[in-house]
Design a protein around this motif. Structure first.
Motif, PDB file in Angstrom:
ATOM      1  N   ALA A   1       0.824  -1.215   0.000  1.00  0.00           N
ATOM      2  CA  ALA A   1       0.000   0.000   0.000  1.00  0.00           C
ATOM      3  C   ALA A   1       0.853   1.258   0.000  1.00  0.00           C
ATOM      4  O   ALA A   1       0.486   2.270  -0.614  1.00  0.00           O
ATOM      5  CB  ALA A   1      -0.949   0.000   1.195  1.00  0.00           C
ATOM      6  N   LEU A   2       1.987   1.214   0.676  1.00  0.00           N
ATOM      7  CA  LEU A   2       2.890   2.366   0.657  1.00  0.00           C
ATOM      8  C   LEU A   2       3.473   2.557  -0.733  1.00  0.00           C
ATOM      9  O   LEU A   2       3.575   3.686  -1.234  1.00  0.00           O
ATOM     10  CB  LEU A   2       4.013   2.199   1.676  1.00  0.00           C
ATOM     11  N   ASN A   3       3.881   1.454  -1.357  1.00  0.00           N
ATOM     12  CA  ASN A   3       4.466   1.547  -2.693  1.00  0.00           C
ATOM     13  C   ASN A   3       3.444   2.016  -3.725  1.00  0.00           C
ATOM     14  O   ASN A   3       3.776   2.744  -4.669  1.00  0.00           O
ATOM     15  CB  ASN A   3       5.040   0.198  -3.104  1.00  0.00           C
TER      16      ASN A   3
ATOM     17  N   ALA B   1       1.785   8.859  -6.724  1.00  0.00           N
ATOM     18  CA  ALA B   1       2.124  10.276  -6.605  1.00  0.00           C
ATOM     19  C   ALA B   1       3.208  10.672  -7.596  1.00  0.00           C
ATOM     20  O   ALA B   1       3.155  11.759  -8.192  1.00  0.00           O
ATOM     21  CB  ALA B   1       2.567  10.589  -5.176  1.00  0.00           C
ATOM     22  N   VAL B   2       4.199   9.802  -7.776  1.00  0.00           N
ATOM     23  CA  VAL B   2       5.265  10.088  -8.737  1.00  0.00           C
ATOM     24  C   VAL B   2       4.709  10.149 -10.156  1.00  0.00           C
ATOM     25  O   VAL B   2       5.018  11.064 -10.932  1.00  0.00           O
ATOM     26  CB  VAL B   2       6.388   9.042  -8.635  1.00  0.00           C
ATOM     27  N   ARG B   3       3.851   9.186 -10.515  1.00  0.00           N
ATOM     28  CA  ARG B   3       3.251   9.174 -11.852  1.00  0.00           C
ATOM     29  C   ARG B   3       2.436  10.455 -12.102  1.00  0.00           C
ATOM     30  O   ARG B   3       2.511  11.058 -13.181  1.00  0.00           O
ATOM     31  CB  ARG B   3       2.344   7.956 -12.022  1.00  0.00           C
ATOM     32  N   ALA B   4       1.648  10.842 -11.106  1.00  0.00           N
ATOM     33  CA  ALA B   4       0.814  12.032 -11.266  1.00  0.00           C
ATOM     34  C   ALA B   4       1.672  13.278 -11.455  1.00  0.00           C
ATOM     35  O   ALA B   4       1.369  14.137 -12.301  1.00  0.00           O
ATOM     36  CB  ALA B   4      -0.101  12.191 -10.050  1.00  0.00           C
ATOM     37  N   PHE B   5       2.738  13.382 -10.678  1.00  0.00           N
ATOM     38  CA  PHE B   5       3.598  14.559 -10.797  1.00  0.00           C
ATOM     39  C   PHE B   5       4.261  14.607 -12.168  1.00  0.00           C
ATOM     40  O   PHE B   5       4.268  15.654 -12.834  1.00  0.00           O
ATOM     41  CB  PHE B   5       4.668  14.558  -9.700  1.00  0.00           C
ATOM     42  N   LEU B   6       4.827  13.485 -12.604  1.00  0.00           N
ATOM     43  CA  LEU B   6       5.548  13.478 -13.877  1.00  0.00           C
ATOM     44  C   LEU B   6       4.603  13.619 -15.063  1.00  0.00           C
ATOM     45  O   LEU B   6       4.989  14.148 -16.116  1.00  0.00           O
ATOM     46  CB  LEU B   6       6.371  12.203 -14.004  1.00  0.00           C
TER      47      LEU B   6
ATOM     48  N   LEU C   1       9.559  13.334  -5.156  1.00  0.00           N
ATOM     49  CA  LEU C   1       9.673  12.514  -3.952  1.00  0.00           C
ATOM     50  C   LEU C   1       8.904  13.121  -2.774  1.00  0.00           C
ATOM     51  O   LEU C   1       8.395  12.393  -1.923  1.00  0.00           O
ATOM     52  CB  LEU C   1      11.142  12.326  -3.574  1.00  0.00           C
ATOM     53  N   ALA C   2       8.807  14.443  -2.735  1.00  0.00           N
ATOM     54  CA  ALA C   2       8.062  15.085  -1.639  1.00  0.00           C
ATOM     55  C   ALA C   2       6.582  14.688  -1.649  1.00  0.00           C
ATOM     56  O   ALA C   2       6.055  14.244  -0.620  1.00  0.00           O
ATOM     57  CB  ALA C   2       8.229  16.601  -1.692  1.00  0.00           C
ATOM     58  N   PRO C   3       5.879  14.815  -2.782  1.00  0.00           N
ATOM     59  CA  PRO C   3       4.470  14.357  -2.763  1.00  0.00           C
ATOM     60  C   PRO C   3       4.342  12.851  -2.587  1.00  0.00           C
ATOM     61  O   PRO C   3       3.350  12.376  -2.013  1.00  0.00           O
ATOM     62  CB  PRO C   3       3.922  14.814  -4.127  1.00  0.00           C
ATOM     63  N   ALA C   4       5.334  12.087  -3.054  1.00  0.00           N
ATOM     64  CA  ALA C   4       5.291  10.636  -2.846  1.00  0.00           C
ATOM     65  C   ALA C   4       5.387  10.307  -1.362  1.00  0.00           C
ATOM     66  O   ALA C   4       4.660   9.447  -0.842  1.00  0.00           O
ATOM     67  CB  ALA C   4       6.430   9.968  -3.618  1.00  0.00           C
TER      68      ALA C   4
END
Length: 291
Positions: free
Chosen positions: A237-239, A245-250, A263-266
């Protein structure tokens, strides 16, 4: 605050008839997220590093263990350090020097008698050093890239009579049992056998551990704690939160080259996931049944 022991957190949970959550740490951001989530929830937690995570770090336990312990010691939440799913004797023997108060020694893929003998030896080694030892009986499945097992297939779930004999013969401090969950689930659709959990709780005199809790719905986790589960392990669940979050940001900013920006939003997403799971550790009220 200083690190606490897994034994103390689990013992307190047993006394209070609630659960205690253990979260898998892979990166420094995972450790920081667990600490932040525990502080937000006002709850204790266990940070656990698996043999797979150690392998990811080039087989070196000390650096990730030291970083995780430093994060825990700087937190205001009561946090413990646990070494999870240890198969290698070399890694088991490294636990003491790296500051772990507990180890999950995993011989569950061995035939019963071999599992029992290997685990009893690991328990003797651990107890000589004041290390709390968890083991597994049954097959939770889904580790090391294997396909999730049919958690309700014959021979997969933990037998209460066998569990009682195994616990007595090995001297383990806690027992991970197969009751319907599986590792590496990315959907929360697992259906637990709560009657079996209750039977195991009656048969086994040590705390029960639920592996694969990422795939278990909220109400099932609460009902499992009410039936007798104590240590609730969460990893995937953490992963899932991290990767999402990483996918959404990129997707929104495909040009950034500074990893701190995603990494901050992740890390924040993982911390929110930690806090959410910590909110489930009080058992379901009487009369409330799992789905």
């Amino acid at each position: 605050m200083p690190l606490v022991t897994t034994a103390a957190l689990v013992s307190s949970a047993v006394s209070d008839r609630r659960g205690v959550a253990a979260f898998n740490v892979i990166t420094l951001e995972h450790a920081e997220a667990v600490a932040a989530g525990a502080e937000s929830a006002g709850s204790p937690a266990i940070l656990q590093i698996s043999e797979n995570a150690v392998r990811f770090h080039g087989g070196r336990l000390a650096p990730i263990a030291a970083a995780t312990a430093a994060v825990a010691a700087a937190s205001s939440a009561p946090l413990a350090l646990h070494l999870d799913h240890v198969v290698s004797r070399e890694l088991l023997y490294a636990a003491e020097a790296s500051g772990f108060s507990s180890v999950m020694f995993d011989a569950s893929k061995l035939p019963y008698e071999e599992n029992l003998a290997a685990t009893a030896d690991a328990v003797r080694w651990g107890h000589e050093r004041g290390i709390w030892v968890e083991a597994e009986l049954g097959r939770v499945g889904g580790k090391d890239g294997e396909a999730p097992l049919d958690a309700h297939a014959p021979g997969v779930r933990t037998d209460p009579g066998e569990a009682a004999a195994y616990t007595a013969a090995t001297g383990v401090d806690a027992l991970a049992v197969a009751v319907g969950s599986s590792h590496a689930m990315t959907t929360r659709t697992a259906a637990l056998d709560h009657t079996l959990i209750g039977a195991l709780r009656t048969a086994v005199p040590v705390p029960l551990v639920l592996h694969g809790s990422s795939g278990v719905p909220d109400d099932e986790i609460r009902a499992a704690i009410a039936a007798g589960m104590v240590k609730i392990n969460v990893g995937t669940a953490l992963n899932t939160a991290f990767s999402g979050a990483v996918r959404a940001f990129l997707a929104a900013d495909g040009h950034t080259v500074d990893p701190r920006r995603y990494l901050a939003p992740a890390r924040e997403a993982m911390a929110a996931t930690v806090a959410s799971f910590l909110g489930l550790l009080t058992p379901a009220p009487a009369g409330v049944e799992a789905r």
